[in-house]
Design an enzyme around this catalytic site. Structure first.
Site, PDB file in Angstrom:
ATOM      1  CG  HIS A 134      -1.983  -1.014   1.234  1.00 37.37           C
ATOM      2  ND1 HIS A 134      -2.850  -1.197   0.174  1.00 37.37           N
ATOM      3  CD2 HIS A 134      -2.318  -1.935   2.173  1.00 37.37           C
ATOM      4  CE1 HIS A 134      -3.678  -2.190   0.471  1.00 37.37           C
ATOM      5  NE2 HIS A 134      -3.370  -2.659   1.669  1.00 37.37           N
ATOM      6  CG  ASP A 169      -3.379  -8.485   1.097  1.00 42.36           C
ATOM      7  OD1 ASP A 169      -2.424  -8.768   1.833  1.00 42.36           O
ATOM      8  OD2 ASP A 169      -4.341  -7.788   1.467  1.00 42.36           O
ATOM      9  CG  HIS A 171      -6.699  -4.998   2.458  1.00 39.23           C
ATOM     10  ND1 HIS A 171      -6.351  -6.021   3.322  1.00 39.23           N
ATOM     11  CD2 HIS A 171      -7.576  -4.211   3.124  1.00 39.23           C
ATOM     12  CE1 HIS A 171      -7.002  -5.855   4.464  1.00 39.23           C
ATOM     13  NE2 HIS A 171      -7.756  -4.771   4.367  1.00 39.23           N
ATOM     14  CG  ASP A 258      -5.437  -9.674   4.117  1.00 38.26           C
ATOM     15  OD1 ASP A 258      -5.312 -10.315   3.050  1.00 38.26           O
ATOM     16  OD2 ASP A 258      -5.231  -8.457   4.202  1.00 38.26           O
TER      17      ASP A 258
END
Length: 376
Positions: A134, A169, A171, A258
């Protein structure tokens, strides 16, 4: 025989985002402990490597100097003046003692993985402390201070190699996508929970790249409660055809865990078995592979899933029971079972239909918006 390299440092023990922060450094130690207990740190054909901190010049291949000077000032554990302008402060990206040291270490591990693979010393490398996807050029974001995945890809590109980046992931891999949004020599593919529901609020199918990079940014958003039975066919419908046409020299994979059904920060419903199958698919698509870690906030899942990932990279089948030496003291981290694999947990029929329909529609969109740019 395939050669593999594992990147690990005990120095991570000294860093701490804070007692209430969801990113716990214990997950790295637990992963290492489980790998050791399974005998995965002494496999034939593998080498073990400890990174030395990266230099500021290496990190400036992506990040701006002004931002890095702020990170250096934050190394004392006290927020420097103007820290919020760079994404630092209470919440996602706290200032903690050793912040700059941690940033240099994560960058170093992923750059070392690249050097091992690009030089031919390893066919596959795994830096499970990496994958902090990120961070942006001039600010921290989403628990990430420097973007080691971008630095890894940039080093491969400096060698003239074509790179496919696959991010599983929960995200969206926004920092990596934007870094290469106009580059036709980097294909970024991110599968993730839909941006309307989850940070960072991006990763829609329509984000396909710009200028020369149109068609080389690929996003497959997923509905909440998407499980492995829905995810894997969607993955197969998008990722293998694109990589077959793109023909990368190296694959960089962000293996965030996650998406597991018990992760406290997300809403997907993967199991360890499904994650293993996704990693197996990535390995099969990669002529050479640099694998990184990523998200994962349930300490009962992270070591199991990254140990499984390393086993897959080495073609090793693991016993279905966690070793007793690992479980000793494991109750402190919530381990109540000795099972490596997850028990079945079927979704209600209506939910299963809804998530499958959403995935099918997003796959259709990708095939309509992206595939034509690749002659598919």
């Amino acid at each position: 025989m395939t050669s593999t390299a594992l990147i690990h440092s005990e120095a991570w023990r000294q860093f701490d985002y804070g007692p209430s922060h969801p990113l716990r450094m214990e997950r790295l130690g637990l992963t290492w402990k489980l790998m050791e207990a399974y005998g995965l740190t002494t496999l034939p054909g593998m080498t073990l490597h400890e990174p030395e901190p990266a230099s500021q010049a290496e990190i400036e291949r992506f990040h701006v100097r002004e931002y890095l000077e702020v990170l250096k000032s934050a190394n004392t554990g006290r927020a420097p003046a103007g820290a919020p302008e760079y994404g630092l402060g209470p919440g996602d990206n706290p200032v903690f003692p050793g912040l700059w040291d941690a940033a240099r270490l994560v960058a170093a591990g992923s750059l070392l993985a690249v050097d091992l693979v690009a030089s031919g010393r390893a066919d596959r490398a795994f830096h499970f402390a990496g994958g902090l996807h990120h961070a942006h050029r001039d600010r921290a974001s989403g628990f990430c201070y420097v973007n080691d995945a971008v630095l890894a890809i940039a080093r491969l590109r400096a060698r003239g190699l074509r790179v496919a980046y696959i991010d599983i992931d929960a995200h969206h891999g926004d920092g990596v996508q934007w870094a290469f949004y106009d580059d036709p020599n980097v294909l970024t593919v991110s599968t993730h929970e839909r941006g309307e529901r989850l940070f960072p609020g991006t990763g829609f199918v329509r984000e396909v790249g710009e200028r020369d990079g149109v068609g080389f940014s690929v996003n497959l958003p997923l509905e909440a409660y998407t499980d492995s039975a829905v995810y894997l066919p969607a993955f197969d419908a998008v990722v293998p055809p694109l990589l077959s046409k793109f023909r990368p020299d190296v694959v960089v994979a962000q293996l965030g865990v996650d998406g597991h059904r018990t992760d406290p920060l997300t809403h997907l419903a993967f199991d360890v078995q499904g994650f293993a199958e996704a990693v197996r698919r990535i390995v099969g698509l990669a002529p050479r592979l640099v694998a990184l870690g990523g998200g994962g906030y349930d300490l009962r899942n992270v070591p199991r899933m990254w140990a499984v990932a390393w086993a897959v990279l080495n073609g090793v089948e693991l016993p279905a029971r966690l070793p007793a030496s690992f479980l000793a003291g494991g109750s402190a981290y919530g381990f109540e079972s000795d099972a490596l694999w997850d028990p079945p947990a079927d979704l209600p029929e209506g939910v299963q239909h809804a998530v499958r329909d959403y995935a099918d529609r997003r796959v259709d969109e990708v095939q309509q918006l992206v595939f034509p740019h690749h002659g598919l």
